[in-house]
Design an enzyme around this catalytic site. Structure first.
Site, short mmCIF file in Angstrom:
data_model
loop_
_atom_site.label_atom_id
_atom_site.label_comp_id
_atom_site.label_asym_id
_atom_site.label_seq_id
_atom_site.Cartn_x
_atom_site.Cartn_y
_atom_site.Cartn_z
CG HIS A 196 51.36 16.88 14.51
ND1 HIS A 196 51.26 16.19 13.32
CD2 HIS A 196 50.09 17.15 14.89
CE1 HIS A 196 49.99 16.05 13.00
NE2 HIS A 196 49.26 16.62 13.94
CB CYS B 91 56.78 13.12 11.73
SG CYS B 91 55.14 13.05 11.04
#
Lengths: 541, 453, 537
Positions: free
Chosen positions: B200, B242
């Site tokens: 992440h 991301c």
């Protein structure tokens, strides 16, 4: 004719003599005044022996810290009695001589010991309050000059008040500026009197003609009735103070101070939790008490004991030295030079005794090392624990130094600025200790609140009392609640309790600064009779 | 039957002699000797193509040999391949990140990089997790065609060890001396490294295990240090998180190629979930990379520009970012197997050959030198020296003291000290009444109290 | 045979040749390798499979090992043992808790997670211990390097040396270190390097049954590596290197029947015997029941005193490939009862108390022997973040004990972030009773950086180890009972109160604001003077 304010014999009219007589007789002879004190003691006895408040409070973080916890003392005692080094582990961090005391004391006497300690603290506070009372009585408020146009008059030099020291020799002691005998003197001396207020010169009391009994005391109704109704002041004529600019103060009743200390919930729960902080508190109180009596050796002994137990009370040297210097009428530096080696000698002797008890010097890093480097981060009402939980490792030493310096840094400045008010210095020092020491508890707060109650004359000059006491009350209620929410219920997090400790700390800081400003203002008003009740502002000189 | 005995004895003798000589032969190392008299004369130009390498290598000219070596290993100049595969996410719902990492692990192993050259960092154990319906397996596809965990897996950093500090120490090579070889990145200036990270992330940061973050500056500086210490020849930084492109923005060292799953401001998405496992099993970017990578075989000649060209930003649901400005060779010349594969060109030779001094001075070629004895000098790490053995007669100190129940501590000296102290204190303090007279008696000297002047 | 002169010539040449062969480094003869596989079907239907790979390295081979010639002993293991001066090494990787009440006793039982203890014969043991843990971490792909000084203990009474040392008492010259990681995961990446140490790896021998998908799907599995010194037959000092794997699988879960075979349990069969093994034994033990039949004909069948059938097989290179052992039952009745006569001592450890401030640890120690009081040694290493209060230690038993339960106690207090608290006690458990030990602790408030990333999970406390001498008349287990029997309690999960992890800067800001407020206010108070405000006009 000359009057001695401390004697019962005043060459004054009968009305005044009644006032003066009742004032000068010590209240401690009055059995009725002691009732609240006994209530405090009886309350403790009941709570100790008939409820389980003690075992409940022993585990509360607000009263019991890693360096004062009774459970940890028992653990240290058990380890010591069974041949395991008590200071090796991370549980026991208290002074070795406490081990000695409790090694020899039978268990049934332990609550009695703590109650007796609390009572002794109360009695010590009463004696200190008696001294404060005398100071209060002897305080001199110079009358303002009649000329109102002197709005930029220089401060009037007030005669030095007689402090109740047995060997007060004004001839060579620090004295105040001479009180001008007439108005002309004031005007005349405007130019050559320097700005500094407290230039010392000899006092000339020969010029005093009038009584120096404070006129505002005539309105004092808060006297307790002695057995003899002949001295009842109820029908005494009210003497209006000749000077409306002077504040009307209540004379301190020393027993009230003791009672307020004993009935303070903070001190009740500290006593019930069997926190070893009580030993430190009694040592501090004893140090101040004997400094007032001028007994340098006893005072240094007690302060050495306090410093030995908790490290931070070494700061109490400042008020103690100030008191000793005033009481023995010596200069401060001389008093310091004679007292400091004694303090160090007592401290070294205590440390040596500890070494003899436990056989190694391991206890030094385990007691003072823990107080200074804060490895145990159990929550308490102070500022250290959460800060150092969240601190990253590389900044830890720096912030530890900063925080520890913060505790000590203002002691000397406060002692310098308030050197004529050693009891206020004692109050301020205990307040700083209570707020900024590494493992504070509400017992420290109880002590300085007792000193605060002695300075009742400051209350009317304080601006934030309502805020402060509400915040203290609010924090005292919400603190345990939020702690419960965090640690037991799991529905709050640590920030709740941390916020309450911040509120508590902030309230105490505001209290300290407010009282400080109150004293400065009061002193300023006292010494600037023409500018009382006038608008003033604080500026840097 | 004496003749039979004699025959059998002779047969036995012959057999053992044959065995003996055979073992002699294989037990000792083959000695190298150069026999240069029959070599064809070759020039360096003959070795521009690696296919010509199989010709005789020994030539009296060191320059010819140098060129042979250069051309032998690869066209791009690297001699060994390493892969650093990092999964930074913990917890069961991040199964897909483990699956991403293991997919790349499986790919690079299949294409030739051995376990000793792969550093695999997995933050959590999902294969043997109690929640895993299929124990000891990790799948990257709902069809469960291929178990990525397999039978032969080596995880170098696992669990709580996957931290930012350990990652940077790995890249820069600054380890505690006790760290074993399998946890070190033993690269040199001829190593091509694939660094793959997934987890992440956000704008210029990547979360490690939900507890700490690594920023793009940290990665850039780590690569910078690697460049200064000559720890890589070329580096391919691939990241699937991301806003992944923000992570390669700050890199400044040469010969680094970067590919990211999403540009700054875009999220990266998972591809599909397996209803029996209960969580998503692969991310889109990695999935579409695998579609290309799984078709490759070892020694494949397809280039990285073909790989990047196959990215379809609608299928991936985010725009992949590529950074090529620090890569002068160009993605058209770089093969996929330059980073994802590790074919070792090996040729067995029983002769040695001389190199020119310049080539022999670089650390890589020090390894290539075959000495007379035929042993190559190993790459030695600093090991703990073996301690002196056999320390007898020294008693073992017991650290746990015995608890004597309700024993009596030795209080003698203390009580003596107390007596001394109390005595001195009493004398010094002079009783606790106060050395001076009490204040109430001050009125006996009124002149003193008021001060005469 | 009558030797003529020519024959003597040939014979001497033959001898020379053989000597030459010996010098050229042919196989050393004082090493041996044995494989041992035991299947025990437990009363509740589960099958316990215990694999043992035993290598004995004699003194000659050890001398070669010191010159870096390795044959049966793997080089990675040999180098580690030599570099760090290790005399004995015991390392186990375990998942699951051994259910003593239902399954009895197993010598291969270990605590959940990783347990490592070793006896060192060297100086500066702490440094060697650190090196050992790191080297083993690299070898077995585990994070053994997390065993550091803060969770290493030095037991005094437990974990005595298990090797043969001859006449000298080893405890005087050797030093013991013990560490455990209760939360360490065990998965294929630990099995892979462990099987690579085997001589035949998983290609042949009993190790060909290793199927990770089944091994890690059981109720309990434990992989062990044990090294200890031995004295060989010719009184030389050698080394024994044993690798063990025990796994409890449940055939009822697969097809709801008590029948099992190798292919049903492991999806594999034994391919062939390992060529390097001098002896491969397989033993299948089932509770005696007329309704069971063995799938393969055994070499011999024995019945033990508790009416269990034990079938012995021997594998070698002549055994047909893909042998499948197993048992078929006529019914699927299982006995889930807790059979207290199976083993006499078991222990159960659990937490008491509530909240994040304090708690307690309690251990129930049960002695099932009807008449005898049994002596045990109880060992526990509690991490430093649980502050123990030793004065609250209580041992209570319901039975009427005429003597004290705790005979002797050794306690080492924990040092914050330095070492764990170590408690070792010699206890006598009264017959047919349950003794409960109870100890209180305070939970420490640890720093932000000391919390693991999944802080709200909590911390695992390693298992307590109970050591006792086996009683002669105790029920037999399938193995030779060693002089020291160890059982392990459960690991305990303790949750410590957590700070708010999103708050470090906020906390610093707020507290420093307060400090600054104090400093500024008091500074103002001390340095400012009052001055009248002059109003013009």
């Amino acid at each position: 004719m000359r009057a001695d304010p401390f004697t019962a014999e005043l060459k004054v009219p009968a009305a005044r003599s009644a006032v003066a007589q009742s004032l000068s007789r010590p209240n401690s002879e009055d059995p009725v005044v002691r009732i609240p004190v006994w209530i405090g003691v009886v309350l403790r006895i009941i709570l100790f022996f008939f409820t389980n408040a003690s075992s409940f409070l022993q585990l509360r973080v607000e009263v019991s810290t890693p360096v004062t916890s009774w459970k940890r003392l028992r653990e240290g005692l058990y380890l010591y009695q069974n041949g395991i080094a008590p200071y090796e582990g991370g549980v026991f961090h208290q002074a070795p001589l406490l081990l000695a005391i409790f090694n020899f004391l039978p268990p049934i006497l332990i609550p009695i010991l703590f109650i007796a300690l609390d009572y002794a603290i109360a009695r010590g506070l009463v004696e200190i309050a008696q001294y404060k009372r005398k100071l209060q009585i002897a305080e001199i408020w110079p009358a303002p000059t009649s000329d109102d146009s002197l709005i930029d008059a220089v401060p009037v030099e007030a005669p030095k008040p007689e402090i109740p020291s047995p060997e007060n020799t004004p001839a060579d002691s620090v004295a105040w500026l001479r009180k001008p005998a007439s108005d002309d003197d004031v005007l005349q001396s405007t130019d050559d009197i320097p700005q500094s207020v407290h230039k010392r010169k000899n006092v000339n009391f020969a010029s005093q003609e009038e009584d120096i009994v404070p006129p505002w005391l005539a309105n004092d109704n808060c006297r307790l009735v002695q057995g003899d109704s002949a001295h009842a002041p109820i029908n005494a004529p009210q003497l209006k103070p000749s000077d409306p600019t002077q504040p009307v103060d209540v004379i301190l009743h020393p027993e009230d101070i003791g009672a307020m200390y004993l009935l303070n919930p903070y001190s009740i729960i500290t006593c019930l939790s069997q926190s070893t902080l009580l030993f430190t508190l009694i040592a501090i109180v004893g140090g101040i008490q004997y400094a007032i009596k001028g007994n340098r050796n006893a005072s240094m002994l007690f302060i050495a004991v306090a410093a030995y137990l908790s490290f931070y009370p070494a700061m109490m040297m400042a008020p103690a030295i100030l008191l000793l210097s005033t009481q023995t009428s010596r200069p401060v530096m001389q008093a310091l030079k004679s007292a400091l080696p004694l303090f160090l000698a007592f401290l070294v002797a205590l440390l040596g005794l500890s070494y003899l008890l436990v056989g190694t010097w391991d206890f030094l890093p385990s007691t003072y090392g823990v107080i200074l480097s804060v490895p145990d981060l159990t929550p308490n009402i102070g500022l250290f624990w959460y800060f150092f939980i969240e601190m990253f490792e590389q900044f830890r030493p720096f912030f530890l130094c900063v925080f520890q310096i913060m505790v000590f840094i203002f002691v000397i400045p406060i002692a310098l600025v308030f050197r004529e008010h050693p009891l206020f210095v004692a109050y301020a020092t205990t307040a700083i200790m209570a707020i900024f020491k590494s493992y504070p508890s509400v017992g420290d707060t109880a002590l300085y609140l007792a000193f605060f109650t002695m300075h009742q004359e400051l209350y009317k000059y304080m601006r934030n009392m309502f805020l402060v006491f509400n915040a203290l009350f609010f924090a005292s209620i919400l603190g345990p609640l939020f702690h419960y929410l965090w640690v037991y219920a799991g529905s709050g997090n640590a920030n709740f309790y941390f916020a309450i400790t911040l509120v508590f700390g902030l309230a105490q800081i505001i209290l300290l600064t407010d009282t400080g400003h109150a004293l400065i203002l009061r002193e300023w008003e006292r010494l600037h009779p023409d500018l009382r009740r006038k608008r003033v502002e604080l500026v840097h000189q | 039957m004496p003749s039979l005995c004699r025959l059998s004895t002779r047969l036995i003798l012959l057999f053992s002699a044959a065995l003996f000589f055979h073992q002699l032969d294989s037990a000792t190392c083959s000695s190298a000797h150069a026999d240069n008299s029959h070599d064809p004369v070759l020039s360096p130009a003959d070795f521009t193509n690696s296919n010509n390498v199989s010709l005789a290598l020994w030539s009296p000219e060191p320059a010819v040999n140098d060129a042979a070596i250069e051309g032998f290993f690869s066209q791009s100049g690297h001699t060994n391949n390493w892969a650093v595969l990092v999964c930074t996410s913990r917890f069961w719902f991040n199964y897909r990140h483990i699956a991403n990492t293991l997919s790349i692990y499986h790919t690079v192993k299949r294409l030739g990089i051995p376990d000793s050259n792969i550093i695999l960092m997995l933050s959590d154990d999902v294969a043997c997790n109690a929640r895993n319906h299929f124990p000891a397996t990790v799948y990257n596809n709902a069809g469960r065609f291929l178990d990525l965990y397999g039978r032969n897996i080596e995880v170098d950093y696992r669990g709580y060890e996957v931290t930012v500090e350990n990652f940077i120490r790995l890249l820069t090579g600054r380890h505690d001396p006790a760290v074993p070889r399998s946890k070190r990145l033993l690269t040199d200036d001829r190593s091509n490294i694939l660094v793959y990270m997934t987890g992440h992330g956000g704008d210029e940061f990547l979360k490690f295990q939900d507890a700490e973050e690594i920023s793009s500056y940290d990665i850039a500086d780590a690569f910078g240090q690697m460049h200064e210490k000559k720890r890589y020849h070329e580096l391919f930084f691939m990241i699937d998180t991301c806003q992944a492109a923000s992570m390669y923005k700050q890199i400044y060292s040469p010969n680094i190629l970067a590919a990211a799953s999403a540009l700054t401001g875009q999220n990266s998405y998972s591809h599909h979930l397996d209803p029996e496992i209960g969580v998503a099993v692969i991310d889109r970017f990695t999935y579409y990379n695998l579609e290309t990578l799984e078709k490759l075989k070892s020694g494949d000649e397809s280039t990285l520009s073909q790989l990047f060209g196959s990215y379809n930003r609608y299928a991936i649901a985010s725009t992949p970012g590529i950074r090529t400005d620090l890569y002068p060779r160009g993605t058209g010349a770089a093969l996929v197997t330059d980073f994802f594969g590790g074919v070792q060109n090996v040729q067995l030779t029983d002769t040695g050959y001389r190199l020119s001094p310049s080539l022999s001075s670089s650390p890589a070629s020090r390894r290539l030198q075959l000495s007379k004895s035929g042993k190559s000098s190993p790459h030695n790490d600093k090991q703990l020296e073996a301690p002196p053995p056999e320390h007898r007669g020294r008693s073992r100190k017991s650290t746990a003291p015995r608890v004597h129940k309700d024993g009596r501590p030795a209080l003698g000296p203390f009580l003596g000290g107390i007596a001394v102290f109390v005595g001195l204190a009493w004398v010094g303090v002079g009783g606790l009444k106060g050395k001076k007279e009490s204040v109430n008696s001050g009125n006996s000297n009124p002149t003193r109290a008021t001060g005469s002047r | 045979m009558v030797f003529s002169q020519g024959h003597w010539w040939w014979a001497s040449l033959l001898c020379l040749v053989w000597l030459g062969q010996a010098q050229a480094g042919v196989a050393i003869t004082d090493e041996s390798y044995n494989e041992d596989l035991r299947f025990t079907q437990l009363p509740d239907g589960k099958v316990l499979s215990e694999f043992k790979f035993i290598r004995r390295i004699g003194p000659l081979a050890l001398a070669k090992v010191r010159d870096n010639h390795y044959s049966l002993l793997p080089r990675s293991v040999g180098e580690i043992v030599q570099t760090f001066g290790v005399e004995e090494l015991h390392l186990t990787f375990t998942q699951g808790t051994w259910n003593h009440q239902k399954w009895g006793y197993s010598p291969l039982g270990a605590a959940a997670g990783v347990q490592l203890w070793s006896w060192f014969n060297t100086s500066s043991v702490d440094k060697q211990w650190k090196g050992l843990t790191h080297a083993l971490a690299g070898l077995f792909c585990a994070s053994l390097n997390q065993i550091d000084q803060s969770n290493t203990a030095q037991p005094l009474l437990s974990f005595l040396p298990e090797g043969d040392y001859g006449e000298e008492l080893p405890q005087d010259v050797l030093e013991l270190r013990y560490g455990s990681l209760p939360h360490e995961a065990v998965c294929t990446e630990n099995l892979t390097p462990w099987t690579k140490l085997l001589p035949c790896q998983t290609q042949a021998g009993i190790a060909s049954l290793f199927n990770a998908y089944r091994l890690f799907d059981g109720h309990y599995h434990s992989m062990g590596t044990h090294i200890r010194p031995i004295i060989t037959d010719d009184a030389g000092r050698g080394m024994e290197f044993v690798q063990t794997l025990s796994v409890v699988l449940n055939p009822l879960r697969l097809d709801n029947r008590k029948d099992w075979s190798l292919s049903s349990l492991f999806e594999r069969k034994i391919a062939s015997a390992c060529a390097l093994a001098s002896d491969t034994k397989v033993v299948v033990t089932v509770p005696s029941h007329p309704a069971s039949t063995l799938n393969s004909p055994p070499l011999s069948v024995l019945t033990d005193s508790h009416e269990r059938l034990s079938a012995h097989y021997n594998l070698d290179l002549s055994t047909p490939k893909d042998t499948d052992f197993g048992v078929t039952w006529e019914d699927s009745k299982v006995d889930h009862g807790v059979n207290r006569s199976r083993w006499y001592i078991d222990a159960h450890r659990y937490q008491t108390g509530y909240g994040g401030e304090r708690g307690g640890l309690a251990v129930d120690l049960r002695n099932h022997h009807p008449t005898a009081d049994l002596d045990i040694i109880y060992f526990e290493a509690i991490p430093w973040y649980l502050k123990l209060y030793l004065h609250t230690l209580r041992a209570e038993t319901a039975a009427d004990a005429s003597h004290e339960i705790i005979k002797d106690m050794y306690y080492q207090p924990a040092i914050d972030r330095g070492r764990p608290a170590v408690l070792e006690m010699k206890m006598t458990l009264p017959a047919n009773s349950t003794t409960t030990l109870h100890l209180e602790f305070d939970k420490a408030y640890i720093k932000y950086t000391e919390h693991p990333p999944d802080a709200n999970r909590g911390f695992d406390i390693g298992a307590a180890v109970i050591t006792f001498t086996a009683i002669p008349e105790s029920p037999p287990s399938p193995h030779d009972i060693p002089p020291q029997v160890r059982i392990h309690t459960e690991t305990v999960l303790v949750s410590l109160p957590t700070p708010d992890f999103s708050m470090p800067y906020n906390v610093i800001t707020l507290t420093c604001t307060l400090m600054a407020l104090y400093f500024g206010s008091v500074f103002n108070m001390l340095t400012r003077q009052y001055q009248p405000v002059i109003v013009k006009g």
